[in-house]
Motif scaffolding. Structure first.
Motif, PDB file in Angstrom:
ATOM      1  N   TRP A   1      36.407-113.284   8.015  1.00  0.00           N
ATOM      2  CA  TRP A   1      35.004-113.420   7.628  1.00  0.00           C
ATOM      3  C   TRP A   1      34.460-112.085   7.120  1.00  0.00           C
ATOM      4  CZ3 TRP A   1      31.502-117.670   8.675  1.00  0.00           C
ATOM      5  CH2 TRP A   1      32.144-118.817   9.156  1.00  0.00           C
ATOM      6  N   PRO A   2      34.910-111.620   5.976  1.00  0.00           N
ATOM      7  CA  PRO A   2      34.416-110.322   5.491  1.00  0.00           C
ATOM      8  C   PRO A   2      33.063-110.447   4.783  1.00  0.00           C
ATOM      9  CG  PRO A   2      35.922-111.239   3.905  1.00  0.00           C
ATOM     10  CD  PRO A   2      35.881-112.206   5.061  1.00  0.00           C
ATOM     11  N   VAL A   3      32.399-109.307   4.652  1.00  0.00           N
ATOM     12  CA  VAL A   3      31.281-109.174   3.719  1.00  0.00           C
ATOM     13  C   VAL A   3      31.876-108.686   2.405  1.00  0.00           C
ATOM     14  CG1 VAL A   3      29.131-107.961   3.198  1.00  0.00           C
ATOM     15  CG2 VAL A   3      29.636-108.656   5.550  1.00  0.00           C
TER      16      VAL A   3
ATOM     17  N   PHE B   1      24.947 -96.679  -4.264  1.00  0.00           N
ATOM     18  CA  PHE B   1      24.804 -97.913  -3.507  1.00  0.00           C
ATOM     19  C   PHE B   1      26.053 -98.170  -2.672  1.00  0.00           C
ATOM     20  CE2 PHE B   1      24.036-102.721  -3.614  1.00  0.00           C
ATOM     21  CZ  PHE B   1      23.031-102.643  -2.661  1.00  0.00           C
ATOM     22  N   ARG B   2      27.201 -97.887  -3.250  1.00  0.00           N
ATOM     23  CA  ARG B   2      28.454 -98.057  -2.522  1.00  0.00           C
ATOM     24  C   ARG B   2      28.483 -97.166  -1.286  1.00  0.00           C
ATOM     25  NH1 ARG B   2      33.801 -99.693  -4.112  1.00  0.00           N
ATOM     26  NH2 ARG B   2      35.407 -98.757  -2.776  1.00  0.00           N
ATOM     27  N   GLU B   3      28.001 -95.926  -1.428  1.00  0.00           N
ATOM     28  CA  GLU B   3      27.997 -95.001  -0.303  1.00  0.00           C
ATOM     29  C   GLU B   3      27.111 -95.515   0.829  1.00  0.00           C
ATOM     30  OE1 GLU B   3      29.811 -92.291   0.336  1.00  0.00           O
ATOM     31  OE2 GLU B   3      30.925 -92.872  -1.460  1.00  0.00           O
TER      32      GLU B   3
ATOM     33  N   ILE C   1      29.201 -98.006   2.660  1.00  0.00           N
ATOM     34  CA  ILE C   1      30.260 -97.335   3.420  1.00  0.00           C
ATOM     35  C   ILE C   1      29.683 -96.763   4.711  1.00  0.00           C
ATOM     36  CG2 ILE C   1      31.823 -95.354   3.426  1.00  0.00           C
ATOM     37  CD1 ILE C   1      32.309 -95.898   0.444  1.00  0.00           C
ATOM     38  N   GLU C   2      28.492 -96.185   4.637  1.00  0.00           N
ATOM     39  CA  GLU C   2      27.838 -95.667   5.839  1.00  0.00           C
ATOM     40  C   GLU C   2      27.490 -96.797   6.795  1.00  0.00           C
ATOM     41  OE1 GLU C   2      26.226 -92.940   8.493  1.00  0.00           O
ATOM     42  OE2 GLU C   2      27.458 -92.598   6.703  1.00  0.00           O
ATOM     43  N   ALA C   3      27.019 -97.922   6.242  1.00  0.00           N
ATOM     44  CA  ALA C   3      26.647 -99.065   7.086  1.00  0.00           C
ATOM     45  C   ALA C   3      27.859 -99.660   7.795  1.00  0.00           C
ATOM     46  CB  ALA C   3      25.960-100.129   6.240  1.00  0.00           C
ATOM     47  N   GLU C   4      29.023 -99.540   7.175  1.00  0.00           N
ATOM     48  CA  GLU C   4      30.231-100.121   7.756  1.00  0.00           C
ATOM     49  C   GLU C   4      30.557 -99.502   9.119  1.00  0.00           C
ATOM     50  OE1 GLU C   4      34.646-101.490   6.195  1.00  0.00           O
ATOM     51  OE2 GLU C   4      33.639 -99.804   5.231  1.00  0.00           O
ATOM     52  N   LYS C   5      30.104 -98.283   9.346  1.00  0.00           N
ATOM     53  CA  LYS C   5      30.354 -97.627  10.629  1.00  0.00           C
ATOM     54  C   LYS C   5      29.698 -98.384  11.781  1.00  0.00           C
ATOM     55  CE  LYS C   5      30.453 -93.053   8.439  1.00  0.00           C
ATOM     56  NZ  LYS C   5      29.788 -91.727   8.383  1.00  0.00           N
TER      57      LYS C   5
ATOM     58  N   ALA D   1      29.030-101.739  11.619  1.00  0.00           N
ATOM     59  CA  ALA D   1      29.293-103.169  11.474  1.00  0.00           C
ATOM     60  C   ALA D   1      30.245-103.673  12.554  1.00  0.00           C
ATOM     61  CB  ALA D   1      29.859-103.463  10.091  1.00  0.00           C
ATOM     62  N   ASP D   2      30.177-104.969  12.778  1.00  0.00           N
ATOM     63  CA  ASP D   2      31.117-105.634  13.676  1.00  0.00           C
ATOM     64  C   ASP D   2      32.526-105.510  13.064  1.00  0.00           C
ATOM     65  OD1 ASP D   2      32.719-107.485  15.063  1.00  0.00           O
ATOM     66  OD2 ASP D   2      31.041-108.829  15.421  1.00  0.00           O
ATOM     67  N   PRO D   3      33.503-105.003  13.796  1.00  0.00           N
ATOM     68  CA  PRO D   3      34.854-104.865  13.222  1.00  0.00           C
ATOM     69  C   PRO D   3      35.463-106.192  12.805  1.00  0.00           C
ATOM     70  CG  PRO D   3      34.871-104.478  15.601  1.00  0.00           C
ATOM     71  CD  PRO D   3      33.434-104.506  15.183  1.00  0.00           C
ATOM     72  N   GLU D   4      34.939-107.295  13.331  1.00  0.00           N
ATOM     73  CA  GLU D   4      35.435-108.607  12.916  1.00  0.00           C
ATOM     74  C   GLU D   4      34.774-109.086  11.627  1.00  0.00           C
ATOM     75  OE1 GLU D   4      35.166-111.409  16.077  1.00  0.00           O
ATOM     76  OE2 GLU D   4      36.441-110.244  17.436  1.00  0.00           O
ATOM     77  N   LEU D   5      33.811-108.295  11.106  1.00  0.00           N
ATOM     78  CA  LEU D   5      33.158-108.602   9.833  1.00  0.00           C
ATOM     79  C   LEU D   5      33.340-107.416   8.891  1.00  0.00           C
ATOM     80  CD1 LEU D   5      29.800-110.169  11.104  1.00  0.00           C
ATOM     81  CD2 LEU D   5      31.739-111.387  10.109  1.00  0.00           C
ATOM     82  N   PRO D   6      34.553-107.179   8.422  1.00  0.00           N
ATOM     83  CA  PRO D   6      34.812-106.011   7.570  1.00  0.00           C
ATOM     84  C   PRO D   6      34.110-106.135   6.220  1.00  0.00           C
ATOM     85  CG  PRO D   6      36.697-107.479   7.548  1.00  0.00           C
ATOM     86  CD  PRO D   6      35.750-108.013   8.593  1.00  0.00           C
TER      87      PRO D   6
END
Length: 212
Positions: free
Chosen positions: A158-160, A171-173, A176-180, A182-187
């Protein structure tokens, strides 16, 4: 709306009507429930705004697009409900609008929510607004299309999925910062727009406004 979203359509309303050509080889139900050829000559977008919190930046806008239309009915009357594509994106947009309008989150720039018609028939609704917007298009500093959300690519995956961030490294950056957090099950998965040439949605009209 009760959530506090302010109108940004035509004549102080949420409505943004525009001229449209009937979609060929498509069908709809008339007022009697009879299947007839699609004959609508007008599309209608819905547009609202949440003002930004910073007076110096509130006249700049971040655009969030989701389309509320789907394909109507088949010639035999089977209904294309469109709950996933893209009522899910509209629901997400409305929830974001509610959170910001009610003060549960804040954005220094103003947020425009464009719920577009006729995405399925050539991205016509978003194109109409982008070519005759209700704010100066030069004041729109970023835009994103949500289409769709809420269903995994695979039963256990179930990725984003973010497509097109190569157009805006800044915008990409942010993502990338938000990914820190995020739920690891929602990459978060980044895909270059050109890799999937057969898929289009309203973000493509944003791409075509100017060269990268």
């Amino acid at each position: 709306l009760d959530m506090g979203l302010e109108p940004l359509g035509i004549h102080g309303s949420f409505l943004y009507p525009y001229d449209s050509e009937p979609a060929s080889d498509s069908f709809m139900l008339d007022e009697n429930g009879t299947v007839v050829p699609q004959a609508l000559s007008q599309g209608v977008n819905l547009v609202g705004v949440v003002p930004g919190s910073d007076p110096e930046l509130a006249d700049e806008y971040i655009l969030v697009i989701a389309h509320y239309d789907h394909l109507g009915v088949t010639e035999d009357g089977e209904i294309y409900n469109g709950a996933f594509d893209d009522a899910s994106g509209v629901a997400m947009g409305l929830e974001l609008a509610r959170l910001f309008a009610e003060g549960n989150a804040s954005c220094r720039r103003s947020l425009i929510f464009l719920f577009a018609d006729e995405e399925e028939y050539g991205l016509d609704g978003s194109e109409a607004w982008l070519h005759e917007p209700t704010v100066p298009i030069t004041d729109v500093v970023a835009g994103v299309s949500v289409d769709p959300v809420g269903r995994g690519l695979l039963p256990d995956f179930w990725p984003v999925v973010l497509m097109g961030t190569e157009r805006s490294p800044q915008f990409r950056e942010v993502w990338i910062e938000a990914e820190k957090w995020a739920d690891p099950e929602l990459p978060i998965v980044f895909i270059h727009r050109d890799v999937i040439p057969v898929f289009s949605s309203d973000q493509d009209n944003l791409f075509e406004l100017e060269d990268p």
